[in-house]
Design a protein around this motif. Structure first.
Motif, PDB file in Angstrom:
ATOM      1  N   THR A   1      17.345   6.787   3.126  1.00 59.08           N
ATOM      2  CA  THR A   1      16.037   6.151   3.299  1.00 59.08           C
ATOM      3  C   THR A   1      16.185   4.665   3.579  1.00 59.08           C
ATOM      4  O   THR A   1      15.501   4.117   4.455  1.00 59.08           O
TER       5      THR A   1
ATOM      6  N   ARG B   1      14.806   2.515   6.680  1.00 57.64           N
ATOM      7  CA  ARG B   1      13.933   1.356   6.440  1.00 57.64           C
ATOM      8  C   ARG B   1      14.364   0.188   7.325  1.00 57.64           C
ATOM      9  O   ARG B   1      13.561  -0.420   8.012  1.00 57.64           O
TER      10      ARG B   1
ATOM     11  N   ASN C   1       1.896   6.938   1.208  1.00 56.20           N
ATOM     12  CA  ASN C   1       2.811   6.628   0.115  1.00 56.20           C
ATOM     13  C   ASN C   1       3.897   5.640   0.492  1.00 56.20           C
ATOM     14  O   ASN C   1       4.368   4.887  -0.340  1.00 56.20           O
ATOM     15  N   GLU C   2       4.307   5.669   1.753  1.00 52.04           N
ATOM     16  CA  GLU C   2       5.508   4.915   2.111  1.00 52.04           C
ATOM     17  C   GLU C   2       5.201   3.457   2.424  1.00 52.04           C
ATOM     18  O   GLU C   2       6.066   2.606   2.318  1.00 52.04           O
ATOM     19  N   GLY C   3       3.950   3.192   2.839  1.00 52.65           N
ATOM     20  CA  GLY C   3       3.590   1.829   3.211  1.00 52.65           C
ATOM     21  C   GLY C   3       3.493   1.653   4.714  1.00 52.65           C
ATOM     22  O   GLY C   3       2.986   0.653   5.207  1.00 52.65           O
TER      23      GLY C   3
ATOM     24  N   ARG D   1      -0.066   1.171   5.909  1.00 53.79           N
ATOM     25  CA  ARG D   1      -0.572  -0.203   5.798  1.00 53.79           C
ATOM     26  C   ARG D   1       0.043  -1.081   6.874  1.00 53.79           C
ATOM     27  O   ARG D   1      -0.616  -1.945   7.437  1.00 53.79           O
ATOM     28  N   MET D   2       1.343  -0.870   7.134  1.00 57.56           N
ATOM     29  CA  MET D   2       2.026  -1.675   8.164  1.00 57.56           C
ATOM     30  C   MET D   2       1.331  -1.541   9.523  1.00 57.56           C
ATOM     31  O   MET D   2       1.013  -2.542  10.159  1.00 57.56           O
TER      32      MET D   2
ATOM     33  N   THR E   1      -2.310   8.305  -4.332  1.00 53.04           N
ATOM     34  CA  THR E   1      -1.143   7.966  -3.527  1.00 53.04           C
ATOM     35  C   THR E   1      -0.885   6.482  -3.737  1.00 53.04           C
ATOM     36  O   THR E   1      -1.718   5.775  -4.303  1.00 53.04           O
ATOM     37  N   VAL E   2       0.267   6.011  -3.301  1.00 50.77           N
ATOM     38  CA  VAL E   2       0.631   4.621  -3.577  1.00 50.77           C
ATOM     39  C   VAL E   2      -0.358   3.663  -2.901  1.00 50.77           C
ATOM     40  O   VAL E   2      -0.816   2.704  -3.498  1.00 50.77           O
ATOM     41  N   TYR E   3      -0.696   3.962  -1.656  1.00 46.75           N
ATOM     42  CA  TYR E   3      -1.629   3.089  -0.944  1.00 46.75           C
ATOM     43  C   TYR E   3      -2.846   3.884  -0.491  1.00 46.75           C
ATOM     44  O   TYR E   3      -2.716   4.953   0.103  1.00 46.75           O
TER      45      TYR E   3
ATOM     46  N   LEU F   1       3.184  -6.239   0.846  1.00 41.13           N
ATOM     47  CA  LEU F   1       3.670  -5.124   1.661  1.00 41.13           C
ATOM     48  C   LEU F   1       5.060  -5.346   2.247  1.00 41.13           C
ATOM     49  O   LEU F   1       5.952  -4.506   2.100  1.00 41.13           O
TER      50      LEU F   1
ATOM     51  N   PRO G   1      10.373  -6.872  -0.199  1.00 42.31           N
ATOM     52  CA  PRO G   1      10.787  -5.719  -1.022  1.00 42.31           C
ATOM     53  C   PRO G   1      10.414  -5.839  -2.498  1.00 42.31           C
ATOM     54  O   PRO G   1      10.453  -4.847  -3.224  1.00 42.31           O
TER      55      PRO G   1
ATOM     56  N   ILE H   1      -3.287  -0.183  -4.701  1.00 41.47           N
ATOM     57  CA  ILE H   1      -1.834  -0.009  -4.798  1.00 41.47           C
ATOM     58  C   ILE H   1      -1.547   0.680  -6.125  1.00 41.47           C
ATOM     59  O   ILE H   1      -1.938   0.196  -7.180  1.00 41.47           O
ATOM     60  N   THR H   2      -0.925   1.830  -6.075  1.00 41.32           N
ATOM     61  CA  THR H   2      -0.610   2.577  -7.293  1.00 41.32           C
ATOM     62  C   THR H   2       0.880   2.883  -7.284  1.00 41.32           C
ATOM     63  O   THR H   2       1.314   3.871  -6.701  1.00 41.32           O
ATOM     64  N   GLY H   3       1.649   2.003  -7.872  1.00 43.42           N
ATOM     65  CA  GLY H   3       3.096   2.203  -7.916  1.00 43.42           C
ATOM     66  C   GLY H   3       3.802   1.519  -6.767  1.00 43.42           C
ATOM     67  O   GLY H   3       3.211   0.695  -6.065  1.00 43.42           O
ATOM     68  N   SER H   4       5.066   1.871  -6.574  1.00 38.17           N
ATOM     69  CA  SER H   4       5.818   1.251  -5.490  1.00 38.17           C
ATOM     70  C   SER H   4       5.967   2.238  -4.353  1.00 38.17           C
ATOM     71  O   SER H   4       5.931   3.451  -4.563  1.00 38.17           O
ATOM     72  N   SER H   5       6.117   1.687  -3.152  1.00 36.94           N
ATOM     73  CA  SER H   5       6.288   2.483  -1.930  1.00 36.94           C
ATOM     74  C   SER H   5       7.264   3.618  -2.197  1.00 36.94           C
ATOM     75  O   SER H   5       8.344   3.400  -2.720  1.00 36.94           O
ATOM     76  N   ARG H   6       6.878   4.837  -1.860  1.00 32.00           N
ATOM     77  CA  ARG H   6       7.774   5.966  -2.176  1.00 32.00           C
ATOM     78  C   ARG H   6       7.689   7.085  -1.145  1.00 32.00           C
ATOM     79  O   ARG H   6       6.740   7.191  -0.383  1.00 32.00           O
TER      80      ARG H   6
ATOM     81  N   VAL I   1      12.246   8.737  -3.656  1.00 31.06           N
ATOM     82  CA  VAL I   1      12.965   7.499  -3.348  1.00 31.06           C
ATOM     83  C   VAL I   1      11.950   6.369  -3.281  1.00 31.06           C
ATOM     84  O   VAL I   1      10.899   6.517  -2.652  1.00 31.06           O
TER      85      VAL I   1
ATOM     86  N   GLY J   1      10.697   2.343  -2.405  1.00 25.82           N
ATOM     87  CA  GLY J   1      10.953   1.260  -1.456  1.00 25.82           C
ATOM     88  C   GLY J   1      11.247   1.752  -0.059  1.00 25.82           C
ATOM     89  O   GLY J   1      12.282   1.425   0.519  1.00 25.82           O
ATOM     90  N   VAL J   2      10.356   2.545   0.512  1.00 27.60           N
ATOM     91  CA  VAL J   2      10.586   3.031   1.876  1.00 27.60           C
ATOM     92  C   VAL J   2      10.254   1.917   2.864  1.00 27.60           C
ATOM     93  O   VAL J   2      11.142   1.326   3.463  1.00 27.60           O
TER      94      VAL J   2
ATOM     95  N   GLY K   1       7.256  -0.314   2.106  1.00 23.79           N
ATOM     96  CA  GLY K   1       6.670  -1.338   1.246  1.00 23.79           C
ATOM     97  C   GLY K   1       7.637  -1.679   0.124  1.00 23.79           C
ATOM     98  O   GLY K   1       8.773  -1.214   0.104  1.00 23.79           O
ATOM     99  N   PRO K   2       7.188  -2.521  -0.830  1.00 25.53           N
ATOM    100  CA  PRO K   2       8.068  -2.939  -1.921  1.00 25.53           C
ATOM    101  C   PRO K   2       8.511  -1.768  -2.809  1.00 25.53           C
ATOM    102  O   PRO K   2       7.700  -0.930  -3.180  1.00 25.53           O
TER     103      PRO K   2
END
Lengths: 468, 214
Positions: free
Chosen positions: A185, A189, A221-223, A226-227, A268-270, B143, B146, B185-190, B199, B201-202, B204-205
Motif C-alpha cells: 500500500t 501511495r 476510507n482511503e482519502g 477527498r483528494m 467510514t473514515v471520510y 488530508l 501523513p 473524519i473518523t479515524g485515519s485513512s485506511r 492498512v 495511511g493510504v 490521507g494521514p
C-alpha cells in the motif's frame, strides 16, 4: 460496460474451479458478512432492525417522490453553485465529461471509486481521446492495472489474493518483493501522490444527493475521494438519478447505516457533504463542480415492479451473504452490479434477454433481503423475473414439455400409475445419468433410484395387515 | 424540442408510483446515542472511540502542555501545514512555532509531514471530527500530510452526528450548505482492498492525534 450476463453458467464454472479465486472470495465475503453483523447490532438486535426499517422508509419515500426531489435537488444544487447536467444514456455521460475535459484542456484525470462510471464505460472514452485517467482507490487501481473489471460493489478486487496483487505490482510497476500488505500500500501511495497534485479534473460518483440542501455526499476510507474533490480545479460527480434523498436527517441515518452494512464500520473514515465550488473566502477546493444526473434506463425501471431495486444504497451486504456469490464471485454476473441485487438490476436496466440466467442464480434462501439495510425484497423480484422469463418464452423448451407431461400425468390416476411403472422400469438401465437435454441435472449429482414399491402399494399392503 | 431533463422527469411523472402505500415514517431512532450525556461522559466515550480507531487522543488541562505535546510530534521538521491560528483553539501555538523557527508550509506541498487543524465539533459515539471548509481553514491540512493533529476543546464534543444535524436544522439549512464542503473524519485513512488486511495511511494521514483541551 458491455453486458455479458448470458454466460453466467460457464463463467461461474471457471470461477468455481479457480483455487485462488475461491480463497480470495471466501475470505472477503466472510469478512464482510461477519463485520456487518457486529456493527449493525452493536446496540442490540431490536435496535438494528428498527434502524433498517427507518432507513427503508426513508429510501422508499424518496423513490416515491423521485421526480419532485430531483427538481428540488437541481434547484438547490444550482443555488449552491453546482452545474447540474442531465444524461439520458451512457453515451450522453461520456460526451458531457469529454466536453468539460476538452474545454479545460485536461491531460490528466484522477478518479475516485464510482460504479456508475464503470456502467457508462468512462475510462475507455478518455483513453480513446488521449486523456490519461487514473483510478485512485487502491482496489480500483489494481483493477485498472490488471485490465479487468470490479467484481464487488464495495471491494472491487475481492477476487484476487495478496499473492496475485503482489505479482501484478512486481510485473507492472517493478515493486520490490514483499509479502506485507502495508508495504504494498505504501508503494502505491507514493506512486499516486503526484496524480492528485497534478490532475486537471477529479471525478467521483455519489452515495447520496440531499435534495433540501443541494449537497452531493460521498463516503470513502482511503482519502482519495477527498483528494479528487479538493485538489483539481474541476470536480465532476456522476450520480444515478435514484440516489436523491429528501432531508439532512435522512442523510444522518442513511450515511451511518451504509458503512455498517458495507464494511462493518460505524462511519467510514471520510464522509463529505459537497455543497459546491470553493467559496470566495476559502483557501482551497475546486473552482467548478458539476453533477451529472444519470438516467441510463432508471426511469424505465421506475415504471416496473422492479422499482424497489432503485432504493438500493450499494453497500454490498447481499453479495457477501449470498451462497451463490460466495462461490462464483462477481464476474459471472456479467456486468457492473453483481450478487443478488445485480441479478435484479442487470436484467431490469439492460433487458431480461441480456441476462436470462441471472434470475435463476439464486436459491431464494432470502438472506439478501434479511441483510439489506433498506429491506429490499430481492427474492420477490427474482421470482417476478422468473415469471417474466416463462411468459416471454425465454426458458428452456424442455421445461415446458416436462411441465406439460407432469400436468397431464397428475390429472389422471391411471396415467400416473402407468408413468410411475415405466419410470421405475426404465431408470434401472440408466448409469446414474439422465440422457440428452436432461443430462444437465445429473452432471454433478447421481440420479436417485426409484423406490422398488410405490407408496400406493405399501399403503394397500399395510391396510391388509401384511408386513411391508 | 424537449430537453433530456424534461424527458427524464416526464417519464418518471408518467409512471405509476412505485409503492401502493407508503408506511408512515417510523419515529426517529438514533444510530448510536451514548448513554451518559454529561460532559465528562461524552469526553470519556470520545476518547475511548478515538482509541478504537487506532488514533491517539490526548487530554490536556493547560495550553502549555498541549503545545509541548504538539512540538514533540513535529520533532525536527522545519515546516508544518496549519489552519490560520485564530481557527485553532490553542493560544500560544503560533508563538511557540515561531520560537522554534517552524514555518507554515504551502498547503499543496506534499513534502510537509504534519498538518495542524481545529474542528467545528466532535462526536462521542463514533470518535468523529466534524469539519467545514471556510476562511483560514485549508481542507488539505487534514488530508495531504501523513500526520494530522486536530485540536479541539472538550466542550465541542457532542453526543453524535445526529445532534449536529439537529443543530443545523435549528439554525436553518443555510448553515448546513454555506461552506463548500462539510466533512467528517473518523479515524485515519485506511484500506482493506488487499486481502482484507487493514492498512492505515493510504492517501490521507495514517497517524491522527486528537488534542483535547479540558
Amino acid at each position: 460496460m458491455k453486458v455479458d450476463a448470458n454466460n453466467f453458467v460457464s463463467v461461474a464454472q471457471i470461477a468455481v474451479n479457480d483455487p485462488d479465486l475461491q480463497e480470495a472470495v471466501s475470505l472477503g465475503t466472510y469478512n464482510g458478512y461477519s463485520k456487518r453483523l457486529v456493527a449493525m447490532f452493536s446496540n442490540g438486535h431490536e435496535h438494528g432492525e428498527a434502524m433498517r426499517q427507518q432507513a427503508a422508509a426513508m429510501r422508499r419515500r424518496a423513490i416515491q417522490k423521485l421526480p419532485d426531489l430531483l427538481e428540488l435537488a437541481e434547484k438547490n444544487m444550482t443555488a449552491n453553485g453546482i452545474k447540474v447536467l442531465w444524461a439520458e444514456t451512457a453515451e450522453d455521460v461520456r460526451n458531457m465529461v469529454l466536453d468539460i475535459a476538452k474545454k479545460r484542456n485536461a491531460k490528466l484525470v484522477a478518479k475516485s471509486k464510482s460504479m456508475i462510471s464503470e456502467e457508462v464505460a468512462l475510462n475507455h472514452a478518455f483513453e480513446e481521446n488521449g486523456i490519461e485517467v487514473v483510478e485512485t482507490d487502491l482496489g480500483e487501481y489494481i483493477i485498472q492495472l490488471n485490465k479487468e473489471t470490479p467484481s464487488h460493489i464495495v471491494m472491487p478486487v475481492m477476487h484476487r489474493t495478496k499473492r496475485e496483487i503482489r505479482d501484478l505490482f512486481m510485473r507492472e510497476l517493478n515493486m520490490p518483493f514483499t509479502d506485507d500488505a502495508a508495504e504494498m500500500t505504501a508503494f502505491i501511495r507514493k506512486h499516486l501522490r503526484q496524480v492528485f497534485v497534478n490532475a486537471d479534473i477529479g471525478i467521483s460518483g455519489g452515495n447520496f444527493i440531499i435534495a433540501e440542501s443541494g449537497s452531493l455526499c460521498l463516503v470513502t476510507n482511503e482519502g482519495n475521494g477527498r483528494m479528487v474533490t479538493a485538489m483539481p480545479k474541476v470536480h465532476i460527480g456522476i450520480v444515478g438519478i435514484e440516489k436523491v434523498i429528501e432531508t439532512i436527517e435522512d442523510y444522518a441515518t442513511l450515511t451511518q447505516i451504509l458503512p455498517r452494512s458495507a464494511t462493518g464500520q460505524q462511519m467510514t473514515v471520510y464522509m463529505q457533504m459537497i455543497n459546491g465550488p470553493r467559496r470566495e473566502d476559502e483557501p482551497d477546493g475546486p473552482d467548478e463542480v458539476y453533477v451529472i444526473l444519470v438516467d441510463n434506463g432508471r426511469s424505465k425501471v421506475y415504471a416496473t415492479k422492479y422499482a424497489e431495486a432503485l432504493t438500493c444504497i450499494r453497500c454490498g451486504a447481499c453479495l457477501n451473504a449470498c451462497p451463490v456469490y460466495q462461490v462464483t464471485g462477481g464476474h459471472a454476473y456479467g456486468w457492473v452490479y453483481s450478487g443478488p441485487i445485480g441479478a435484479v438490476i442487470t436484467p431490469a436496466l439492460t433487458g431480461l434477454e441480456n441476462a436470462t440466467p441471472l434470475p435463476q442464480a439464486s436459491s431464494l434462501c432470502g438472506k439478501c433481503k434479511q441483510v439489506c439495510p433498506v429491506d429490499i425484497d430481492i427474492p420477490r423480484m427474482l421470482l417476478d423475473l422468473r415469471h417474466e422469463l416463462v411468459e416471454k418464452g425465454m426458458t428452456d423448451k424442455i421445461f415446458d414439455v416436462g411441465l406439460k407431461a407432469w400436468s397431464i400425468g397428475n390429472r389422471s390416476p391411471k396415467l400416473f400409475i402407468m408413468g410411475g411403472a415405466v419410470a421405475r422400469f426404465g431408470t434401472r438401465f440408466l448409469p446414474n445419468r439422465l440422457p440428452g437435454p436432461l443430462g444437465g441435472w445429473t452432471k454433478y449429482r447421481d440420479f436417485p433410484q426409484f423406490a422398488p414399491k410405490p407408496f400406493r402399494e405399501l399403503w394397500k399392503e399395510r391396510k391388509k395387515g401384511k408386513p411391508s | 424540442m424537449t430537453s433530456a431533463r424534461d424527458r427524464i422527469l416526464g417519464k418518471l411523472r408518467a409512471a405509476q408510483k412505485p409503492f401502493d402505500e407508503l408506511p408512515p415514517a417510523p419515529p426517529k431512532r438514533y444510530m448510536s446515542r451514548p448513554e451518559d450525556l454529561s460532559a465528562e461522559g461524552l469526553r470519556a466515550r470520545f476518547v475511548q472511540e478515538v482509541k478504537k480507531l487506532s488514533c491517539i487522543p490526548i487530554e490536556h488541562a493547560d495550553a502549555e502542555s498541549a503545545i509541548e505535546y504538539i512540538l514533540g510530534v513535529i520533532g525536527e521538521d522545519s515546516s508544518v501545514i496549519t489552519w490560520d491560528f485564530e481557527q485553532i483553539p490553542l493560544t500560544g501555538l503560533e508563538t511557540a512555532l515561531n520560537d522554534r523557527g517552524i514555518q507554515r508550509g504551502q498547503p499543496r506541498d506534499d513534502k510537509v509531514r504534519v498538518g495542524i487543524t481545529g474542528a467545528v465539533a466532535a462526536f462521542a459515539s463514533t470518535g468523529s471530527l466534524m469539519m467545514t471548509s471556510g476562511a483560514g481553514k485549508p481542507r488539505i491540512a487534514s488530508l495531504l500530510p501523513p500526520v494530522h493533529i486536530a485540536v479541539i476543546h472538550g466542550n465541542q464534543i457532542l453526543p453524535d452526528f445526529d445532534t449536529w444535524i439537529e443543530q443545523k436544522r435549528a439554525e436553518g439549512i443555510g448553515s448546513f450548505n454555506r461552506p463548500a464542503n462539510n466533512f467528517l473524519i473518523t479515524g485515519s485513512s485506511r484500506t482493506s482492498d488487499i486481502a482484507m488486511e487493514s492498512v492505515l495511511g493510504v492517501h490521507g494521514p495514517g497517524e491522527v492525534h486528537v488534542v483535547i483541551l479540558v
